[in-house]
Design an enzyme around this catalytic site. Structure first.
Site, PDB file in Angstrom:
ATOM      1  CG  HIS A   1      -4.037   0.406   7.609  1.00 20.97           C
ATOM      2  ND1 HIS A   1      -4.714  -0.051   8.742  1.00 20.97           N
ATOM      3  CD2 HIS A   1      -4.313  -0.649   6.476  1.00 20.97           C
ATOM      4  CE1 HIS A   1      -5.534  -0.788   8.009  1.00 20.97           C
ATOM      5  NE2 HIS A   1      -5.290  -1.455   7.190  1.00 20.97           N
TER       6      HIS A   1
ATOM      7  CD  GLU B   1     -15.805   4.910  12.171  1.00 15.32           C
ATOM      8  OE1 GLU B   1     -15.962   4.117  12.954  1.00 15.32           O
ATOM      9  OE2 GLU B   1     -15.272   6.103  12.071  1.00 15.32           O
TER      10      GLU B   1
ATOM     11  CE1 TYR C   1     -10.121  -6.757   6.315  1.00 14.25           C
ATOM     12  CE2 TYR C   1      -8.267  -6.299   7.804  1.00 14.25           C
ATOM     13  CZ  TYR C   1      -9.224  -5.839   7.218  1.00 14.25           C
ATOM     14  OH  TYR C   1      -9.105  -4.781   6.546  1.00 14.25           O
TER      15      TYR C   1
ATOM     16  CD  GLN D   1      -2.826  -1.059   2.543  1.00 11.91           C
ATOM     17  OE1 GLN D   1      -2.760  -0.076   3.436  1.00 11.91           O
ATOM     18  NE2 GLN D   1      -3.771  -2.070   2.656  1.00 11.91           N
TER      19      GLN D   1
ATOM     20  CE1 TYR E   1     -14.976  12.216  14.354  1.00 10.87           C
ATOM     21  CE2 TYR E   1     -13.054  13.040  14.856  1.00 10.87           C
ATOM     22  CZ  TYR E   1     -14.093  13.406  14.667  1.00 10.87           C
ATOM     23  OH  TYR E   1     -14.710  14.781  14.540  1.00 10.87           O
TER      24      TYR E   1
END
Length: 365
Positions: A143, A237, A258, A81, A247
């Site tokens: 991430h 979200e 997962y 990523q 949050y």
């Protein structure tokens, strides 16, 4: 008002519709992009595109590649990523060529999200200056967050992921994992950040309790900031950001791991802010655009969100900060969608996520 909802739970509260392909016009501008990540439509009709693999490209209005640069970003780390991520054109870009670039930096054993400034001159990127590196360094290649938005006071919000294996750190105010940070254009923490005077706290933190935020926009009409983030299995979200707010991740979530294991017994928790909207099952939201253009009034004030796993473009209608309708677009492509932006011509532009990525233009019929 309903504060937490999923597509299933909200069916009676709002309209969710899948739009037929003939309800919008779709044009392919370019089809030879290599894992494009971020898009910036320019005033002259051309486009800047980042590719996660490390290229910054400029395309003509017809999609021809005008140039391709591999920026000499310090310690650029391309894996999974990670790689070259977002770009933010500064207000004087047309005259100065100044922009910011976010990217993953370091090595497989010790990497992070970094921010650098640079100047685009003709077909060269010069004056590359490191501004910020998220701490601590971590292992893996997942991430990173990396999306940016400029606020009216010329500070920048930069989203940061939790590093996947470090999710508990999203609640630790001593570091940057799972946070959104607010920075000055030189990378320093503004003196009015919400935790700047709190001991043992990273002064750059704007909000905390995030998993992996890959969409953020500023609503100039209402002076509000919206972001979205990836949940695990479920629990993606949409959030209305308030400075200093928590949050919830991973204390409060509507998603599960997962493996199928429960991450937390709580879907909400005292002192933590509930999302405006939740997608279960996950759509894997990526890019995000707020439409504020007069050309197509039927889209005015709508939020557009691209989805990777969901392979859709989601158009959300908001009234007084609440989602009242959701329209599903581009399902016929069956393609992972990475970014979405509103162009100066009023059209909506979308990047697909693949080794043969495309730049698409979407307009009403």
């Amino acid at each position: 008002m309903k504060q937490r909802c999923s597509l299933g739970l909200c069916a009676a509260l709002l309209s969710v519709s899948a739009l037929a392909a003939d309800s919008y016009q779709l044009d392919t501008i370019a089809s030879d992009l290599h894992y494009p990540w971020a898009l910036a439509p320019l005033a002259d009709g051309s486009f800047l595109v980042t590719e996660r693999t490390g290229q910054l490209k400029k395309l003509s209005a017809s999609g021809e590649t005008l140039f391709s640069i591999q920026p000499a970003l310090p310690e650029l780390y391309v894996a999974a990523q990670g790689g070259l991520l977002d770009m933010l054109l500064l207000p004087d870009f047309a005259a100065s060529g100044r922009l910011l670039l976010s990217y993953s930096c370091g090595t497989q054993a010790a990497n992070s999200t970094c921010l650098a400034s640079a100047t685009l001159r003709a077909d060269q990127l010069a004056d590359i200056q490191p501004l910020f590196q998220a701490k601590p360094l971590r292992r893996g290649a997942a991430h990173y967050g990396g999306r940016m938005v400029l606020l009216p006071d010329n500070t920048v919000l930069l989203t940061l992921g939790d590093g996947f294996d470090y999710r508990e750190q999203a609640q630790n105010k001593a570091n940057h994992l799972g946070k959104i940070v607010r920075l000055q254009l030189d990378g320093a923490a503004p003196t009015n950040n919400p935790f700047v005077n709190e001991p043992a706290t990273a002064p750059e933190i704007y909000t905390l309790g995030h998993r992996n935020v890959q969409g953020i926009v500023f609503d100039s009409l209402n002076q509000q900031v919206y972001s979205h983030e990836h949940g695990p299995r479920g629990g993606d979200e949409l959030n209305l950001l308030r400075a200093g707010s928590n949050y919830g991740w991973p204390v409060a979530t509507q998603g599960i791991d997962y493996t199928g294991a429960r991450i937390s017994p709580y879907t909400e928790f005292s002192g933590m802010t509930n999302p405006l909207y939740v997608w279960t099952p996950s759509i894997a939201p990526s890019g995000m655009a707020l439409y504020q253009h007069q050309r197509y009034p039927q889209w005015q004030g709508n939020v557009f969100i691209t989805a990777l796993a969901g392979k859709r473009l989601h158009r959300l209608e908001l009234v007084e900060g609440q989602v009242v309708a959701e329209h599903i677009m581009l399902a016929e492509l069956d393609s992972r969608l990475r970014d979405v932006r509103s162009g100066p011509d009023g059209a909506v532009y979308v990047l697909t996520d693949s080794a043969q990525g495309k730049l698409l233009r979407v307009t009403p019929p």
